[in-house]
Design a protein around this motif. Structure first.
Motif, PDB file in Angstrom:
ATOM      1  N   PRO A   1       0.814  -1.226   0.000  1.00 25.24           N
ATOM      2  CA  PRO A   1       0.000   0.000   0.000  1.00 25.24           C
ATOM      3  C   PRO A   1       0.847   1.276   0.000  1.00 25.24           C
ATOM      4  O   PRO A   1       0.536   2.227  -0.723  1.00 25.24           O
ATOM      5  N   GLU A   2       1.927   1.263   0.778  1.00 27.84           N
ATOM      6  CA  GLU A   2       2.792   2.448   0.840  1.00 27.84           C
ATOM      7  C   GLU A   2       3.528   2.674  -0.479  1.00 27.84           C
ATOM      8  O   GLU A   2       3.677   3.813  -0.934  1.00 27.84           O
ATOM      9  N   LYS A   3       3.997   1.585  -1.075  1.00 23.95           N
ATOM     10  CA  LYS A   3       4.686   1.726  -2.369  1.00 23.95           C
ATOM     11  C   LYS A   3       3.727   2.218  -3.451  1.00 23.95           C
ATOM     12  O   LYS A   3       4.081   3.068  -4.255  1.00 23.95           O
ATOM     13  N   LEU A   4       2.526   1.669  -3.437  1.00 23.13           N
ATOM     14  CA  LEU A   4       1.519   2.082  -4.410  1.00 23.13           C
ATOM     15  C   LEU A   4       1.261   3.579  -4.298  1.00 23.13           C
ATOM     16  O   LEU A   4       1.257   4.300  -5.297  1.00 23.13           O
ATOM     17  N   THR A   5       1.085   4.042  -3.084  1.00 22.88           N
ATOM     18  CA  THR A   5       0.842   5.470  -2.847  1.00 22.88           C
ATOM     19  C   THR A   5       2.029   6.313  -3.297  1.00 22.88           C
ATOM     20  O   THR A   5       1.871   7.332  -3.979  1.00 22.88           O
ATOM     21  N   ALA A   6       3.235   5.869  -2.934  1.00 23.94           N
ATOM     22  CA  ALA A   6       4.439   6.631  -3.267  1.00 23.94           C
ATOM     23  C   ALA A   6       4.639   6.727  -4.783  1.00 23.94           C
ATOM     24  O   ALA A   6       4.937   7.815  -5.307  1.00 23.94           O
ATOM     25  N   TYR A   7       4.481   5.621  -5.487  1.00 23.99           N
ATOM     26  CA  TYR A   7       4.648   5.652  -6.948  1.00 23.99           C
ATOM     27  C   TYR A   7       3.578   6.516  -7.602  1.00 23.99           C
ATOM     28  O   TYR A   7       3.861   7.266  -8.531  1.00 23.99           O
ATOM     29  N   ARG A   8       2.339   6.413  -7.127  1.00 24.19           N
ATOM     30  CA  ARG A   8       1.263   7.238  -7.684  1.00 24.19           C
ATOM     31  C   ARG A   8       1.582   8.710  -7.489  1.00 24.19           C
ATOM     32  O   ARG A   8       1.488   9.517  -8.425  1.00 24.19           O
ATOM     33  N   LYS A   9       1.993   9.071  -6.278  1.00 16.97           N
ATOM     34  CA  LYS A   9       2.300  10.475  -5.992  1.00 16.97           C
ATOM     35  C   LYS A   9       3.515  10.963  -6.774  1.00 16.97           C
ATOM     36  O   LYS A   9       3.568  12.134  -7.160  1.00 16.97           O
ATOM     37  N   SER A  10       4.479  10.069  -7.017  1.00 15.24           N
ATOM     38  CA  SER A  10       5.671  10.482  -7.776  1.00 15.24           C
ATOM     39  C   SER A  10       5.304  10.878  -9.210  1.00 15.24           C
ATOM     40  O   SER A  10       6.021  11.642  -9.840  1.00 15.24           O
ATOM     41  N   LEU A  11       4.194  10.344  -9.697  1.00 13.92           N
ATOM     42  CA  LEU A  11       3.710  10.702 -11.037  1.00 13.92           C
ATOM     43  C   LEU A  11       2.693  11.838 -11.002  1.00 13.92           C
ATOM     44  O   LEU A  11       2.129  12.206 -12.035  1.00 13.92           O
ATOM     45  N   CYS A  12       2.431  12.348  -9.789  1.00  9.41           N
ATOM     46  CA  CYS A  12       1.455  13.421  -9.589  1.00  9.41           C
ATOM     47  C   CYS A  12       0.045  13.007 -10.013  1.00  9.41           C
ATOM     48  O   CYS A  12      -0.732  13.835 -10.495  1.00  9.41           O
ATOM     49  N   PHE A  13      -0.272  11.731  -9.838  1.00  9.14           N
ATOM     50  CA  PHE A  13      -1.608  11.231 -10.120  1.00  9.14           C
ATOM     51  C   PHE A  13      -2.462  11.365  -8.863  1.00  9.14           C
ATOM     52  O   PHE A  13      -1.991  11.062  -7.756  1.00  9.14           O
ATOM     53  N   THR A  14      -3.691  11.775  -9.029  1.00  6.29           N
ATOM     54  CA  THR A  14      -4.655  11.702  -7.928  1.00  6.29           C
ATOM     55  C   THR A  14      -5.138  10.254  -7.837  1.00  6.29           C
ATOM     56  O   THR A  14      -4.939   9.464  -8.776  1.00  6.29           O
ATOM     57  N   GLN A  15      -5.802   9.922  -6.743  1.00  6.68           N
ATOM     58  CA  GLN A  15      -6.368   8.586  -6.646  1.00  6.68           C
ATOM     59  C   GLN A  15      -7.419   8.377  -7.730  1.00  6.68           C
ATOM     60  O   GLN A  15      -7.512   7.287  -8.301  1.00  6.68           O
TER      61      GLN A  15
END
Length: 112
Positions: free
Chosen positions: A4-18
């Protein structure tokens, strides 16, 4: 760091919203949020879509750095092997494959 933490971190690194991430993988945002919170885990097809959307390997989402790789001694040997010519590398590959087959055969035979 878990999935879950990696998923969040990678998503945020791409500046994607949920919401954007959910749209990219073709699901409702509430389901996607459960993945990031750790309340749910994706099935393999969804996991594949997540990795593709984030442009990362599945290993990067699941494993810690160096968790799956060879130990340092083998890394040095593999680096040395990469310097061999193609026929020499093929010979090394045949030897490694043969040893792995022998190991598997012994392991399977001992389970009977």
């Amino acid at each position: 760091m878990g999935f879950p933490e990696k998923l969040t971190a990678y998503r945020k690194s791409l500046c994607f919203t949920q919401q954007r991430m959910a749209d990219k993988i073709g699901m409702h945002v509430s389901k996607y949020k459960r993945y990031e919170s750790g309340a749910s885990q994706p099935v393999i097809d969804v996991f594949r879509r997540i990795a593709l959307a984030l442009n990362v390997s599945a290993d990067m989402l699941l494993f810690e750095p160096d968790e799956r790789g060879p130990d340092d001694r083998l890394k040095l040997q593999f680096e040395a092997i990469s310097q061999l010519d193609e026929k020499e590398r093929e010979a090394v590959e045949i030897v490694i494959t043969s040893i792995l087959y022998m190991h598997d055969t012994k392991r399977w035979a001992s389970k009977k």
